[in-house]
Scaffold this motif. Structure first.
Motif, PDB file in Angstrom:
ATOM      1  N   ALA A 127       4.359  30.199  -8.400  1.00 26.17           N
ATOM      2  CA  ALA A 127       3.976  31.553  -8.797  1.00 26.17           C
ATOM      3  C   ALA A 127       3.017  32.185  -7.798  1.00 26.17           C
ATOM      4  O   ALA A 127       3.096  33.377  -7.517  1.00 26.17           O
ATOM      5  CB  ALA A 127       3.358  31.532 -10.196  1.00 26.17           C
ATOM      6  N   TRP A 128       2.105  31.373  -7.251  1.00 27.00           N
ATOM      7  CA  TRP A 128       1.138  31.892  -6.276  1.00 27.00           C
ATOM      8  C   TRP A 128       1.620  31.730  -4.842  1.00 27.00           C
ATOM      9  O   TRP A 128       0.890  32.039  -3.899  1.00 27.00           O
ATOM     10  CB  TRP A 128      -0.213  31.201  -6.443  1.00 27.00           C
ATOM     11  N   ARG A 129       2.833  31.227  -4.665  1.00 28.80           N
ATOM     12  CA  ARG A 129       3.387  30.987  -3.327  1.00 28.80           C
ATOM     13  C   ARG A 129       2.473  30.083  -2.498  1.00 28.80           C
ATOM     14  O   ARG A 129       2.287  30.285  -1.288  1.00 28.80           O
ATOM     15  CB  ARG A 129       3.628  32.305  -2.592  1.00 28.80           C
ATOM     16  N   THR A 130       1.912  29.094  -3.146  1.00 26.28           N
ATOM     17  CA  THR A 130       1.071  28.121  -2.458  1.00 26.28           C
ATOM     18  C   THR A 130       1.939  26.972  -1.959  1.00 26.28           C
ATOM     19  O   THR A 130       2.664  26.364  -2.747  1.00 26.28           O
ATOM     20  CB  THR A 130      -0.010  27.569  -3.407  1.00 26.28           C
ATOM     21  N   PRO A 131       1.895  26.651  -0.678  1.00 24.29           N
ATOM     22  CA  PRO A 131       2.644  25.493  -0.186  1.00 24.29           C
ATOM     23  C   PRO A 131       2.239  24.227  -0.947  1.00 24.29           C
ATOM     24  O   PRO A 131       1.075  24.066  -1.326  1.00 24.29           O
ATOM     25  CB  PRO A 131       2.233  25.405   1.291  1.00 24.29           C
ATOM     26  N   PHE A 132       3.168  23.331  -1.171  1.00 26.75           N
ATOM     27  CA  PHE A 132       2.877  22.140  -1.954  1.00 26.75           C
ATOM     28  C   PHE A 132       3.604  20.930  -1.387  1.00 26.75           C
ATOM     29  O   PHE A 132       4.550  21.054  -0.604  1.00 26.75           O
ATOM     30  CB  PHE A 132       3.267  22.334  -3.426  1.00 26.75           C
ATOM     31  N   ALA A 133       3.133  19.762  -1.786  1.00 29.27           N
ATOM     32  CA  ALA A 133       3.774  18.506  -1.398  1.00 29.27           C
ATOM     33  C   ALA A 133       3.548  17.502  -2.504  1.00 29.27           C
ATOM     34  O   ALA A 133       2.538  17.547  -3.211  1.00 29.27           O
ATOM     35  CB  ALA A 133       3.205  17.990  -0.077  1.00 29.27           C
ATOM     36  N   PHE A 134       4.497  16.613  -2.676  1.00 29.19           N
ATOM     37  CA  PHE A 134       4.388  15.541  -3.654  1.00 29.19           C
ATOM     38  C   PHE A 134       3.901  14.268  -2.961  1.00 29.19           C
ATOM     39  O   PHE A 134       4.275  13.989  -1.826  1.00 29.19           O
ATOM     40  CB  PHE A 134       5.743  15.252  -4.301  1.00 29.19           C
ATOM     41  N   VAL A 135       3.074  13.498  -3.659  1.00 33.57           N
ATOM     42  CA  VAL A 135       2.640  12.189  -3.173  1.00 33.57           C
ATOM     43  C   VAL A 135       2.983  11.151  -4.229  1.00 33.57           C
ATOM     44  O   VAL A 135       2.535  11.263  -5.377  1.00 33.57           O
ATOM     45  CB  VAL A 135       1.119  12.158  -2.900  1.00 33.57           C
ATOM     46  N   LEU A 136       3.779  10.169  -3.863  1.00 37.24           N
ATOM     47  CA  LEU A 136       4.018   9.046  -4.768  1.00 37.24           C
ATOM     48  C   LEU A 136       2.853   8.081  -4.622  1.00 37.24           C
ATOM     49  O   LEU A 136       2.639   7.501  -3.558  1.00 37.24           O
ATOM     50  CB  LEU A 136       5.344   8.353  -4.449  1.00 37.24           C
ATOM     51  N   ASN A 137       2.105   7.909  -5.702  1.00 35.38           N
ATOM     52  CA  ASN A 137       0.870   7.138  -5.682  1.00 35.38           C
ATOM     53  C   ASN A 137       1.004   5.940  -6.622  1.00 35.38           C
ATOM     54  O   ASN A 137       1.792   5.952  -7.566  1.00 35.38           O
ATOM     55  CB  ASN A 137      -0.295   8.038  -6.136  1.00 35.38           C
ATOM     56  N   GLN A 138       0.217   4.905  -6.339  1.00 39.65           N
ATOM     57  CA  GLN A 138       0.210   3.688  -7.160  1.00 39.65           C
ATOM     58  C   GLN A 138       1.610   3.077  -7.261  1.00 39.65           C
ATOM     59  O   GLN A 138       2.037   2.614  -8.313  1.00 39.65           O
ATOM     60  CB  GLN A 138      -0.346   3.981  -8.551  1.00 39.65           C
ATOM     61  N   THR A 139       2.332   3.089  -6.151  1.00 34.58           N
ATOM     62  CA  THR A 139       3.664   2.481  -6.155  1.00 34.58           C
ATOM     63  C   THR A 139       3.538   0.964  -6.097  1.00 34.58           C
ATOM     64  O   THR A 139       2.607   0.431  -5.478  1.00 34.58           O
ATOM     65  CB  THR A 139       4.500   2.957  -4.952  1.00 34.58           C
ATOM     66  N   PRO A 140       4.439   0.232  -6.779  1.00 35.44           N
ATOM     67  CA  PRO A 140       4.360  -1.232  -6.743  1.00 35.44           C
ATOM     68  C   PRO A 140       4.710  -1.767  -5.361  1.00 35.44           C
ATOM     69  O   PRO A 140       5.481  -1.160  -4.610  1.00 35.44           O
ATOM     70  CB  PRO A 140       5.396  -1.663  -7.783  1.00 35.44           C
ATOM     71  N   ILE A 141       4.108  -2.896  -5.017  1.00 40.03           N
ATOM     72  CA  ILE A 141       4.391  -3.512  -3.713  1.00 40.03           C
ATOM     73  C   ILE A 141       5.866  -3.853  -3.607  1.00 40.03           C
ATOM     74  O   ILE A 141       6.506  -3.634  -2.579  1.00 40.03           O
ATOM     75  CB  ILE A 141       3.521  -4.771  -3.513  1.00 40.03           C
ATOM     76  N   ARG A 142       6.428  -4.363  -4.683  1.00 41.95           N
ATOM     77  CA  ARG A 142       7.869  -4.622  -4.736  1.00 41.95           C
ATOM     78  C   ARG A 142       8.382  -3.923  -5.980  1.00 41.95           C
ATOM     79  O   ARG A 142       8.053  -4.281  -7.078  1.00 41.95           O
ATOM     80  CB  ARG A 142       8.164  -6.121  -4.801  1.00 41.95           C
ATOM     81  N   GLY A 143       9.186  -2.937  -5.794  1.00 44.93           N
ATOM     82  CA  GLY A 143       9.693  -2.158  -6.913  1.00 44.93           C
ATOM     83  C   GLY A 143      10.531  -1.004  -6.417  1.00 44.93           C
ATOM     84  O   GLY A 143      10.347   0.136  -6.819  1.00 44.93           O
ATOM     85  N   GLY A 144      11.440  -1.343  -5.504  1.00 43.58           N
ATOM     86  CA  GLY A 144      12.239  -0.304  -4.865  1.00 43.58           C
ATOM     87  C   GLY A 144      13.017   0.545  -5.844  1.00 43.58           C
ATOM     88  O   GLY A 144      13.161   1.750  -5.649  1.00 43.58           O
TER      89      GLY A 144
END
Length: 263
Positions: A127-144
């Protein structure tokens, strides 16, 4: 001065820990950094109380009407990067922070529920035309498979090629992050040669590239999708704002991430 905001609807996504890690990574890259906390839970303020007088300074700004003015004052004072940590949910302070930021970082754990919970925050950024990005956080060491499931849901909701809005690398869940927080440190100070510190530094480099002339996600996505109205409240009166007109930003740099970068 650049401003980045970490925001998402769901609690427990690791916004505060990421805000601290990115702030210290930027300071190590010679930025003059200030942290702003709009979350009354006070995670950043408590962290600084344990830390003492060491920079970066944390400022609490809870009133949405004060955010723009404070950012302008920080810029006049020579700050080159401000990192804003917000409360979970969508409220007036979070909305204002997104409005006045150069990049909205939307963190999520790699679960379908967490990805789906990002939609209200994404609507505000669009709505505000603010650039954005997603971050995948707390991903498991093995959990593809979990990461693949999460990126599949993201792909359905992303405004354009997912590679352009999904930050790299993914941040793996390790004890270093929480141990550093408890000690009043960033992970790059607590275990500077560790894998977690390396991931945070690389994530900062990814964000820094976007801040220096590579951001279009918010601008072009707003043109590709119908703008979604939203409400926020100053005092007692609901307000339905219209998106501001802003000049277009330069095109994103093509990237070719690997979904298994941190696994």
């Amino acid at each position: 001065m650049y401003t980045i905001v970490l925001a998402t609807q769901k609690g427990g996504s690791g916004k505060s820990t990421l805000a601290i890690g990115l702030a210290l990574a930027a300071r190590d890259a010679r930025h003059n950094v200030r942290l702003i906390e709009t979350d009354k839970q006070g995670t950043l303020s408590n962290w600084q109380a344990r830390r003492g007088l060491a920079e970066p300074i944390v400022e609490a700004v809870y009133d949405a009407r004060d955010i723009e003015q404070r950012l302008q004052a920080l810029e006049r004072g020579g700050v080159t990067l401000t990192v804003i940590d917000t409360a979970s949910g969508t409220n007036a302070a979070t909305t204002a922070a997104i409005r006045y930021s150069d990049l909205c970082i939307i963190p999520a754990r790699p679960s379908v529920a967490d990805i789906e919970a990002m939609v209200p925050t994404l609507a505000v950024a669009r709505a505000w035309r603010t650039p954005f990005a997603f971050v995948l956080n707390q991903t498991p060491i093995r959990g593809g498979h979990r990461v693949n499931d999460a990126t599949s849901v993201l792909d359905e909701r992303a405004p354009r090629d997912l590679a352009e809005v999904l930050a790299q690398p993914f941040i793996v869940m390790r004890n270093d992050h929480q141990d550093a927080l408890a000690a009043g440190l960033a992970v790059s100070e607590y275990a500077p040669s560790g894998k977690s510190a390396a991931e945070i530094r690389e994530l900062w480099r990814w964000i820094d590239n976007r801040l220096h002339g590579s951001m279009v996600a918010g601008e072009e996505a707003a043109g590709e999708f119908r703008e979604e109205p939203f409400r926020f409240v100053f005092g007692e009166t609901p307000v339905r704002p219209t998106a501001p007109v802003v000049p277009p930003l330069p095109a994103w740099r093509d990237i070719d991430p690997s979904w298994d970068a941190c696994l």
